[in-house]
Every structure is written in structure tokens, then in C-alpha cells.
Scaffold this motif. Structure first.
Motif, PDB file in Angstrom:
ATOM      1  N   SER A 269      -5.589   4.233  -3.166  1.00 34.99           N
ATOM      2  CA  SER A 269      -4.153   3.746  -2.186  1.00 34.99           C
ATOM      3  C   SER A 269      -4.281   4.611  -0.578  1.00 34.99           C
ATOM      4  O   SER A 269      -3.565   4.367   0.083  1.00 34.99           O
ATOM      5  CB  SER A 269      -2.949   3.742  -2.965  1.00 34.99           C
ATOM      6  N   CYS A 270      -4.352   6.309  -0.711  1.00 29.83           N
ATOM      7  CA  CYS A 270      -3.940   6.893  -0.149  1.00 29.83           C
ATOM      8  C   CYS A 270      -4.842   6.941   1.302  1.00 29.83           C
ATOM      9  O   CYS A 270      -4.975   6.822   2.580  1.00 29.83           O
ATOM     10  CB  CYS A 270      -4.060   8.334  -0.098  1.00 29.83           C
TER      11      CYS A 270
ATOM     12  N   CYS B 103       2.186   2.179  -3.528  1.00 33.21           N
ATOM     13  CA  CYS B 103       1.127   2.320  -4.619  1.00 33.21           C
ATOM     14  C   CYS B 103       1.036   3.610  -3.508  1.00 33.21           C
ATOM     15  O   CYS B 103       0.391   3.947  -5.166  1.00 33.21           O
ATOM     16  CB  CYS B 103      -0.447   1.322  -3.908  1.00 33.21           C
ATOM     17  N   THR B 104       0.648   4.078  -2.635  1.00 33.80           N
ATOM     18  CA  THR B 104       0.141   5.683  -2.630  1.00 33.80           C
ATOM     19  C   THR B 104       1.694   6.431  -3.185  1.00 33.80           C
ATOM     20  O   THR B 104       1.482   7.205  -3.724  1.00 33.80           O
ATOM     21  CB  THR B 104       0.280   5.439  -1.061  1.00 33.80           C
TER      22      THR B 104
ATOM     23  N   THR C 259      -6.716   4.249   1.644  1.00 33.94           N
ATOM     24  CA  THR C 259      -6.620   2.659   2.363  1.00 33.94           C
ATOM     25  C   THR C 259      -5.663   2.825   2.876  1.00 33.94           C
ATOM     26  O   THR C 259      -5.465   1.733   4.587  1.00 33.94           O
ATOM     27  CB  THR C 259      -5.443   1.472   0.732  1.00 33.94           C
ATOM     28  N   LEU C 260      -4.210   3.738   3.306  1.00 35.12           N
ATOM     29  CA  LEU C 260      -3.059   3.713   3.695  1.00 35.12           C
ATOM     30  C   LEU C 260      -4.004   4.347   4.675  1.00 35.12           C
ATOM     31  O   LEU C 260      -3.564   3.911   6.625  1.00 35.12           O
ATOM     32  CB  LEU C 260      -2.244   4.595   2.624  1.00 35.12           C
TER      33      LEU C 260
ATOM     34  N   VAL D 146       1.337  -1.374  -0.239  1.00 42.02           N
ATOM     35  CA  VAL D 146      -0.248   0.579  -0.396  1.00 42.02           C
ATOM     36  C   VAL D 146       0.600   1.529  -0.176  1.00 42.02           C
ATOM     37  O   VAL D 146       0.374   2.153  -1.171  1.00 42.02           O
ATOM     38  CB  VAL D 146      -1.212   0.317   1.447  1.00 42.02           C
TER      39      VAL D 146
ATOM     40  N   PHE E 262      -6.519   6.260  -8.319  1.00 42.68           N
ATOM     41  CA  PHE E 262      -4.831   5.053  -7.930  1.00 42.68           C
ATOM     42  C   PHE E 262      -4.885   5.666  -6.881  1.00 42.68           C
ATOM     43  O   PHE E 262      -4.690   4.841  -5.929  1.00 42.68           O
ATOM     44  CB  PHE E 262      -4.128   5.170  -8.813  1.00 42.68           C
TER      45      PHE E 262
END
Length: 121
Positions: A73-74, A41-42, A76-77, A38, A69
Motif C-alpha cells: 500500500s505504501c 490502507c497505508t 502504491t501510494l 490507498v 500489506f
């Protein structure tokens, strides 16, 4: 308590502590991998977001909407940190540190693998 019983108790404590820390290792490894994925990805999404020339021309929320995206991802983090992933990735170290604190009162210590040993004075 004689010294034989104390030695047996210490060995039992060491075995149980080692077993507990080793049981945490697979879950800790999975949490670490998830955090790494993650985070990468971020970072990748942030790089693409920052080098996009449209980012400077549109509003902040429009810019985030144009880069799903990075946005996902942000979020999610941030969600993972609110869920306590920062504690889960270092759980064995936290347990070993707490055991060191307790064992220090008895002039003993342990390492991160939880092997208990007597400290020299």
C-alpha cells in the motif's frame, strides 16, 4: 462588437467552461476515492507495522518483508503521487483558479462551479 454579441460570447464561454468542469467531476471523484482507499490502507498497515513487537527486533527491510500489506500500500501510494494523483484530485479547482486569473483582467470572476459573473467595483 456590440453588447449583445459580447453577452452571447460570455454566455457561450460560461456554458463551455461549466461543461468542461462538469465533465471532469466523475473522473476527479474516482481519483479521490482511490486516493482515500490507498491512504486508509497505508495508515492501517502503518499502524499494524508500528504496534508489532517484532518491528523493533529485526532490520528495517525484514520488517517491511514481514508486513506486505503496508509495503504494497505504501509503494502504491508513492506510485500514485509520482503518477500525478495530487493534480488529478484538484483538477477542477486548478482550472477554475486559472480562469479567475484570466477573468480578473476583465473585472470578472467565477466560482468553482465555473459560473462567470461581473465583479462590482
Amino acid at each position: 462588437m456590440n453588447s449583445l454579441e459580447q453577452a452571447e460570447d460570455l454566455k457561450a464561454f460560461e456554458r463551455r467552461l461549466t461543461e468542461y468542469i462538469h465533465c471532469l467531476q466523475p473522473a476527479t471523484g474516482r481519483w479521490r476515492m482511490l486516493l482515500i482507499v490507498v491512504s486508509v490502507c497505508t495508515a492501517t498497515g502503518a499502524w499494524n507495522w508500528l504496534i508489532d513487537p517484532e518491528t523493533q527486533k529485526v532490520s528495517f527491510f525484514t520488517s517491511l518483508w514481514n508486513h506486505p500489506f503496508f509495503t504494497i500500500s505504501c509503494i502504491t501510494l508513492i506510485g500514485l503521487f509520482f503518477a500525478g494523483i495530487h493534480k488529478r484530485v484538484v483538477a477542477p479547482s486548478i482550472i477554475a483558479a486559472r480562469c479567475r486569473t484570466v477573468l480578473a483582467e476583465y473585472n470578472m470572476s467565477c466560482d468553482d462551479v465555473s459560473i462567470v459573473y461581473v465583479r462590482k467595483l
